[in-house]
Design a protein around this motif. Structure first.
Motif, PDB file in Angstrom:
ATOM      1  N   LEU A 154      -5.963  -8.031  -4.229  1.00 51.59           N
ATOM      2  CA  LEU A 154      -5.168  -6.865  -4.594  1.00 51.59           C
ATOM      3  C   LEU A 154      -3.832  -7.262  -5.220  1.00 51.59           C
ATOM      4  CD1 LEU A 154      -5.779  -4.546  -1.500  1.00 51.59           C
ATOM      5  CD2 LEU A 154      -6.871  -4.433  -3.743  1.00 51.59           C
TER       6      LEU A 154
ATOM      7  N   TYR B 278      -3.296  -2.731  -9.216  1.00 50.60           N
ATOM      8  CA  TYR B 278      -2.872  -2.305  -7.886  1.00 50.60           C
ATOM      9  C   TYR B 278      -1.357  -2.137  -7.901  1.00 50.60           C
ATOM     10  CZ  TYR B 278      -2.651  -2.073  -2.785  1.00 50.60           C
ATOM     11  OH  TYR B 278      -2.450  -1.663  -1.486  1.00 50.60           O
TER      12      TYR B 278
ATOM     13  N   TRP C  74      -9.950   0.263  -5.855  1.00 51.33           N
ATOM     14  CA  TRP C  74      -9.611  -1.114  -5.494  1.00 51.33           C
ATOM     15  C   TRP C  74     -10.741  -1.751  -4.671  1.00 51.33           C
ATOM     16  CZ3 TRP C  74      -9.247  -0.194  -0.257  1.00 51.33           C
ATOM     17  CH2 TRP C  74      -8.866   1.105   0.106  1.00 51.33           C
TER      18      TRP C  74
END
Length: 359
Positions: free
Chosen positions: A149, A155, A120
């Motif tokens: 995110l 995610y 991420w």
């Protein structure tokens, strides 16, 4: 599509705001007992007891691999810099690169996503900071990271706020703003070595050996250039020289005096009875074409660096390296060699200027 999970990155950790990654630097020294030797994961954790949380260093910054049923943390470029040099902004940027590059190996009980636990963050740097913001770190914030995110189906964690605030903090103390520069810096040179260390070890986890002839291509196919700052022609030209130095020094085996000695005797056949130098201080390797291509190397690698076309300098000169002085001395030596060989210019300075002006 590979899912992103923050894992233990949501834990609280206090690394201060003024000292950069000083706590990580000291954690590595403590965990490895200031030795360039692989250490068991359990021993590393025990040595950090009472000093700092061990989960962030061993799960996000260092490289893990099992050996004979025991989990080890490997010596690589990040460990080398922590143990052989005092804490500095250069270390901070190298550590931040290690986090963003996100190759940490495997260990008992680890889930598959923990092999690359901060994808991420890798994506945030590649897709947001580099592509959308053109490396303008002023636009990086916890709010922006959180928004990135939450907008991503990759995610899958339930919360993003703690991850975002922790990451924004790391980017601040790791000086993410310095990634905007397109000139070669020593941390970037170190990062290239670290990237190769991690890529090669990651391949070994699959039981595959990456041939030395493929190091450069494999590096360029990785996320190295995407997360190590703004790309430039100067950096691209330096890569081939640095990969040659890395390869000549033995790659990930350069921290073993025995391996380097054996390699030296094979590659440099006119050296007899070669032994590793007694001085444990790192040497410097600088490339004659660009004084910014400067790399600290284990002392045993000195002859191999020369073989790779680099000039070796002492540890003292490394710490106090003056690029302008190096260029002047290198130029003077080149002119002296030309003079000794009887090579003289065929036109005057005035004629040369006219030529360059197109007159």
């Amino acid at each position: 599509m590979e899912n992103w999970r923050p894992g233990s990155f949501t834990k609280n950790f206090s690394w201060g705001s003024e000292q950069g990654f000083a706590k990580l630097h000291e954690s590595i020294r403590l965990g490895f007992d200031s030795k360039l030797e692989d250490v068991t994961r359990d021993a590393f954790r025990k040595r950090l007891a009472g000093f700092a949380s061990e989960y962030i260093p061993i799960n996000f910054f260092l490289f893990n691999r099992p050996r004979n049923g025991t989990d080890y943390i490997m010596v690589d470029e990040l460990v080398f810099q922590a143990i052989t040099a005092k804490h500095s902004q250069r270390f901070d940027k190298l550590a931040l690169f290690a986090f963003n590059f996100s190759y940490v190996g495997i260990f008992k009980g680890a889930q598959s996503f923990q092999r690359r636990p901060a994808l991420w963050a890798t994506a945030y740097v590649k897709e947001r900071l580099a592509r959308q913001y053109d490396w303008d770190a002023e636009r990086v914030s916890a709010d922006d990271i959180e928004e990135f995110l939450l907008s991503e189906p990759r995610y899958v964690a339930q919360t993003a706020r703690k991850v975002a605030t922790n990451l924004a903090h790391l980017y601040k103390i790791g000086r993410v703003a310095d990634l905007r520069g397109d000139r070669i810096d020593r941390w970037w040179v170190d990062a290239l070595f670290l990237a190769l260390d991690r890529l090669i070890e990651d391949q070994r986890l699959e039981g595959e050996s990456l041939p030395e002839s493929e190091y450069a291509d494999f590096l360029m196919r990785s996320d190295f250039s995407a997360v190590s700052g703004r790309r430039s022609t100067e950096k691209d030209l330096a890569i081939k020289h640095l990969v040659r130095l890395y390869t000549a020094c033995g790659g990930p085996n350069r921290f073993s005096d025995e391996a380097v000695e054996a390699r030296t005797k094979i590659l440099i056949r006119d050296i007899e009875n070669w032994v590793a130098p007694n001085d444990p201080a790192p040497k410097g390797a600088v490339h004659p074409t660009n004084s910014k291509i400067l790399k600290s190397i284990p002392p045993a690698c000195a002859m191999l660096a020369i073989y790779a076309g680099f000039q070796v300098i002492s540890s003292i000169d490394l710490d106090e390296f003056d690029a302008d002085k190096f260029i002047r001395e290198h130029t003077r030596e080149a002119l002296e060699r030309l003079k000794q060989e009887g090579i003289e210019p065929t036109m005057s300075a005035e004629e040369l200027l006219k030529l360059t002006r197109g007159e």
